[in-house]
Design an enzyme around this catalytic site. Sequence first.
Site, PDB file in Angstrom:
ATOM      1  N   HIS A  29      40.292  27.010   1.211  1.00 36.01           N
ATOM      2  CA  HIS A  29      41.686  26.785   0.533  1.00 36.01           C
ATOM      3  C   HIS A  29      41.819  27.103  -0.749  1.00 36.01           C
ATOM      4  CE1 HIS A  29      39.165  23.315   0.446  1.00 36.01           C
ATOM      5  NE2 HIS A  29      39.865  22.884  -0.537  1.00 36.01           N
ATOM      6  N   HIS A  60      43.990  26.289  -4.309  1.00 35.55           N
ATOM      7  CA  HIS A  60      44.739  25.279  -4.757  1.00 35.55           C
ATOM      8  C   HIS A  60      45.707  25.863  -5.531  1.00 35.55           C
ATOM      9  CE1 HIS A  60      42.175  21.535  -3.996  1.00 35.55           C
ATOM     10  NE2 HIS A  60      41.360  22.594  -3.992  1.00 35.55           N
TER      11      HIS A  60
HETATM   12  P1  5GP Z   1      38.540  20.728  -2.108  1.00 39.52           P
HETATM   13  O1  5GP Z   1      38.003  19.379  -2.710  1.00 39.52           O
HETATM   14  O2  5GP Z   1      37.759  20.875  -0.881  1.00 39.52           O
HETATM   15  O3  5GP Z   1      38.708  21.559  -2.941  1.00 39.52           O
HETATM   16  O4  5GP Z   1      40.097  20.201  -1.564  1.00 39.52           O
HETATM   17  C1  5GP Z   1      40.175  19.596  -0.569  1.00 39.52           C
HETATM   18  C2  5GP Z   1      41.737  19.099  -0.844  1.00 39.52           C
HETATM   19  O5  5GP Z   1      42.339  18.796   0.430  1.00 39.52           O
HETATM   20  C3  5GP Z   1      41.925  18.046  -1.604  1.00 39.52           C
HETATM   21  O6  5GP Z   1      42.824  18.346  -2.699  1.00 39.52           O
HETATM   22  C4  5GP Z   1      42.665  16.926  -0.590  1.00 39.52           C
HETATM   23  O7  5GP Z   1      43.779  16.328  -1.309  1.00 39.52           O
HETATM   24  C5  5GP Z   1      43.401  17.811   0.448  1.00 39.52           C
HETATM   25  N1  5GP Z   1      43.151  17.115   1.724  1.00 39.52           N
HETATM   26  C6  5GP Z   1      42.337  16.468   2.238  1.00 39.52           C
HETATM   27  N2  5GP Z   1      42.700  16.377   3.526  1.00 39.52           N
HETATM   28  C7  5GP Z   1      43.771  16.855   3.786  1.00 39.52           C
HETATM   29  C8  5GP Z   1      44.522  16.862   5.130  1.00 39.52           C
HETATM   30  O8  5GP Z   1      44.156  16.162   6.110  1.00 39.52           O
HETATM   31  N3  5GP Z   1      45.795  17.295   4.855  1.00 39.52           N
HETATM   32  C9  5GP Z   1      46.208  18.089   3.667  1.00 39.52           C
HETATM   33  N4  5GP Z   1      47.505  18.374   3.573  1.00 39.52           N
HETATM   34  N5  5GP Z   1      45.405  17.880   2.722  1.00 39.52           N
HETATM   35  C10 5GP Z   1      44.174  17.382   2.841  1.00 39.52           C
END
Ligand code: 5GP
Length: 125
Positions: free
Chosen positions: A96, A98
Amino acid sequence: MKDCPFCNIPERDIIHENGLALCFLDRYPVTEGHSLIIPKRHVSGHFQATPNEVSAIMELAELRKRSLLEEFSDITGFNIGTNCGRSAGQTVFHLHWHLIPRRDGDIEDPRGGVRGVIPVKRIYP
Ligand code: 5GP
Ligand code: ZN
């Protein structure tokens, strides 16, 4: 993947979509409008994506930037980035990007932005 939250995004949550990618809101936003852009295919990180998937993600980043600027008149900048691997901070292992809207004054001194992954190194001399 059954247990992956990003393989199971409800249709109603999708803001933008193209052939290979989706955009939806982050559930725990850093700022209002914080959006995530993912490939439809479950791949763990940026370097596992194909060039076509990367291109589809970037197309949605552009679309989402425009829709955010239409929705919020106070956005003055963006942080865009992706965490690759647990040691880089990744917590959901479906690629993903951001897209984080920024507003003047949202923190006292924003210099360095993404350099803040190592907080003491954010501001360089
Ligand atoms: P990472 O830490 O992997 O870069 O980011 C994961 C992101 O996914 C975080 O910003 C968190 O808020 C978001 N996130 C985690 N679980 C979910 C979910 O079930 N749905 C959505 N829409 N966002 C999620
Ligand atoms: Zn997934």
